[in-house]
Structure formats: C-alpha cells, structure tokens
Design an enzyme around this catalytic site. Structure first.
Site, PDB file in Angstrom:
ATOM      1  N   ASP A   1       0.145   6.802  -4.351  1.00 34.21           N
ATOM      2  CA  ASP A   1      -0.849   7.208  -4.402  1.00 34.21           C
ATOM      3  C   ASP A   1      -2.278   6.389  -4.102  1.00 34.21           C
ATOM      4  O   ASP A   1      -3.220   7.202  -4.245  1.00 34.21           O
ATOM      5  CB  ASP A   1      -1.328   8.896  -5.353  1.00 34.21           C
ATOM      6  CG  ASP A   1      -1.418   8.168  -6.757  1.00 34.21           C
ATOM      7  OD1 ASP A   1      -0.334   7.126  -7.597  1.00 34.21           O
ATOM      8  OD2 ASP A   1      -1.879   8.685  -7.855  1.00 34.21           O
TER       9      ASP A   1
ATOM     10  N   HIS B   1       1.788   2.861  -7.139  1.00 36.19           N
ATOM     11  CA  HIS B   1       2.083   4.074  -7.325  1.00 36.19           C
ATOM     12  C   HIS B   1       1.391   3.998  -5.566  1.00 36.19           C
ATOM     13  O   HIS B   1       0.138   4.615  -4.723  1.00 36.19           O
ATOM     14  CB  HIS B   1       0.964   4.765  -7.922  1.00 36.19           C
ATOM     15  CG  HIS B   1       2.310   4.424  -9.675  1.00 36.19           C
ATOM     16  ND1 HIS B   1       1.791   4.146 -10.965  1.00 36.19           N
ATOM     17  CD2 HIS B   1       3.465   4.183  -9.513  1.00 36.19           C
ATOM     18  CE1 HIS B   1       2.547   4.104 -11.343  1.00 36.19           C
ATOM     19  NE2 HIS B   1       3.924   3.482 -11.259  1.00 36.19           N
TER      20      HIS B   1
HETATM   21 ZN   LIG Z   1      -0.633   4.822 -11.199  1.00 38.92          ZN
END
Ligand SMILES: [Zn+2]
Length: 313
Positions: free
Chosen positions: A74, A72
């Site tokens: 982030d 992901h």
């Molecule tokens: Zn995540």
C-alpha cells in the site's frame, strides 16, 4: 511578479491517499505530494497515485524525487504505473527513487518482462534501515530519514528548509547601492566603501530571516517515543492513525498507532500541527479518529484525499 514570489516560497502538502492497507470508501492507499519552494517530492506511492496526481492537476514532469517509506504494497504499488506513464509522456529528466533495497529489483523486473526501457534514467538510492541520515540536500532543503517501528524496515522522512538569508528592509535602504553590495547585505555582510570602511551596518538595513519550515512524515509505525527527539518543534507532523483507542491491542500487534497515540507524539514533541492518515478500512466515518486525536492535541486534521496543508512563510 508577486505571484512568482509567493510560489517560490510555497511549502505545502497535498494528500493523494489516506487509506491503510485496504482501499475503502473512495480512499486511496498512502501517497502525498510535498512541494517546497518549487521542488516537488512524492512521498510514498500507493496504487492509483498517478490517477490522484492527474485529478489534482500535478505535472508529472516536475516530480524528480520519490521517497518510499517501506515495501508494504500500500506504499509502493503505484510506482510501476507512474513510471510507465512518465515514459509515455516522454519524460527525459532523471528520476531519483529512495527506498529499501528490493525496490530496484521490483522495478527492473517489471521493465525486463515488459521489454521496456524508459526514456529517462532511474537513479536508485538504497535506504539503510534504522538510520537517521540526510538522504537529499540542495540549496534550500534537506530530507532526512527517521527510523520507525513496523513489521518491515520502515523509515519516516523529515523535510527541513535550510536557514534563509536575511531580508533587506526596503524602507531603510539608501539609494545608489551596487548589486554586489546588495548581495553582500543578504549574506549578512556590512556595506563597505572602496577603502573597506563600513558605510552601513548589516543589522541596520536588514530584517531577521524568515523561519526555516519543517515537515515530518511518519507512516507506518507503532507508538514510539524514540521519535520525539527527531520531531521536536516540527511545524507539521503527519503521523499514521490507523485505529481508534478501542483497537489499541490490534494496533500494537500490527505495529500501527491509534489516533490518541499519534496525538500524544504530537503533544510531547511540541509540534505545531498534526495530520492524521493511513485509516483502517473498518472506519467509514473518520470523525471518531479526529475527535480522539483532538482530545489530546487540538491542532489535528484528517489528511484525506485532495486536502492541501500549507506551512506559511
Ligand atoms: Zn506497512
């Protein structure tokens, strides 16, 4: 001299980013620097991680190993900025990256389209989803993966110091021992004379080894008690706490945890200290997250940018 000794034994975590998916209120996406006896490990590398490293005075050249929990954005979007800066700073050491398959393609695609070849070698270690295995080992520390429950294959990382040598008790040390005899004492050997007879027993001249310290990083994950066996008696646990309890439904849909759930894992695993992070952008004030966690597990802390947590020797 004393200072050097202290640094060698340091075990500390510097928080570079504490935010969940969206950066908010000055908080950066996930990233931490883990220092163990002069080894520097970067754990997750959210956007802006290099700015945070600069802000907190970390020498980039000392980071040789980067662990990415999942893909992901982030948790990894700071990678390219960091790699290009390392190149511009004329890094030459190999850089080891441990991440899910795909991270290698992301990096090589960037480099290919910018027609850049770093001065240093990038060594990619593909992590296998769902496994608990040692992925890094040297003479003082191991790093192992621990499976988490999330929308993408996600792994936590557990850092364990190896058992340390016995310590020579200087108050009991007789004069005139040779260097080889001292080295043997540290290994646990008795001191022998030239005929092989015991001159001094090891237990009489040494102290118990210092405790091997442990740190676990668990982000992102839904509440799962499968973690407990892996986390038992850990010194310091970082567990995501994206939401407070009133958002438990949201947590279970998005496969994240609440502060109460993070604290419950800490309590059940009998860890000594809990760090909370990966805060949702809906919380400007983080005190409700801390208060909720403390109601279950007292020794809980907010892992916000710039905070440093030390595990004493
Ligand atoms: Zn995540």
């Amino acid at each position: 001299m004393f200072y050097t000794f202290q640094r060698r034994l340091s075990f500390k975590i510097t928080i570079l980013g504490s935010s969940g998916a969206l950066p908010a209120y000055g908080r950066f996406p996930s990233s931490q620097l883990v220092e163990i006896q002069n080894r520097h490990f970067l754990v997750d590398c959210g956007e802006g991680a290099q700015m945070q490293l600069m802000k907190f005075g970390v020498n980039f050249h000392r980071i040789n190993h980067i662990f990415i929990s999942h893909l992901h954005g982030d948790h990894y979007l700071g990678m390219m900025g960091l790699i290009f800066t390392m190149h511009l700073l004329r890094r030459t050491n190999d850089l080891h990256i441990y991440a899910a398959r795909g991270m290698d393609e992301i990096i090589t695609t960037h480099l290919r389209h910018s027609m850049s070849a770093p001065n240093f070698r990038i060594v990619f270690h593909a992590l296998i989803p769902g496994t608990n295995e040692i992925i890094f080992e040297d003479n003082v520390v191991t790093v192992e993966t621990v499976p988490l429950i999330h929308k993408l294959p996600t792994l936590g990382f557990i850092f364990r110091e190896k058992t340390k040598p016995r310590r020579i008790d200087k108050t009991k040390l007789p004069e005139g021992l040779r260097i080889l005899q001292l080295a043997g004492l540290k290994r646990g050997d008795d001191v022998l004379d030239d005929d092989g007879n015991i001159l001094y027993r090891n237990v009489d001249l040494t102290l118990e080894p210092r405790k091997a310290r442990t740190y676990a990083y668990c982000s992102d994950t839904a509440y799962t008690e499968t973690l407990l066996a892996h986390l038992a008696n850990i010194d310091m646990l970082y567990h995501e706490a994206t939401f407070t309890d009133d958002e438990e439904d949201k947590a279970s849909i998005t496969l994240h945890s609440t502060a109460r759930q993070a604290a419950t894992i800490a309590r059940k695993a009998n860890v000594k200290q809990l760090l909370l992070g990966h805060f949702s952008a809906r919380y400007r004030d983080l005190e409700p997250i801390l208060t909720e966690a403390k109601s279950v597990f007292e020794n809980a802390h907010l892992a916000v940018e710039g905070s440093v947590f030390t595990i004493s020797d």
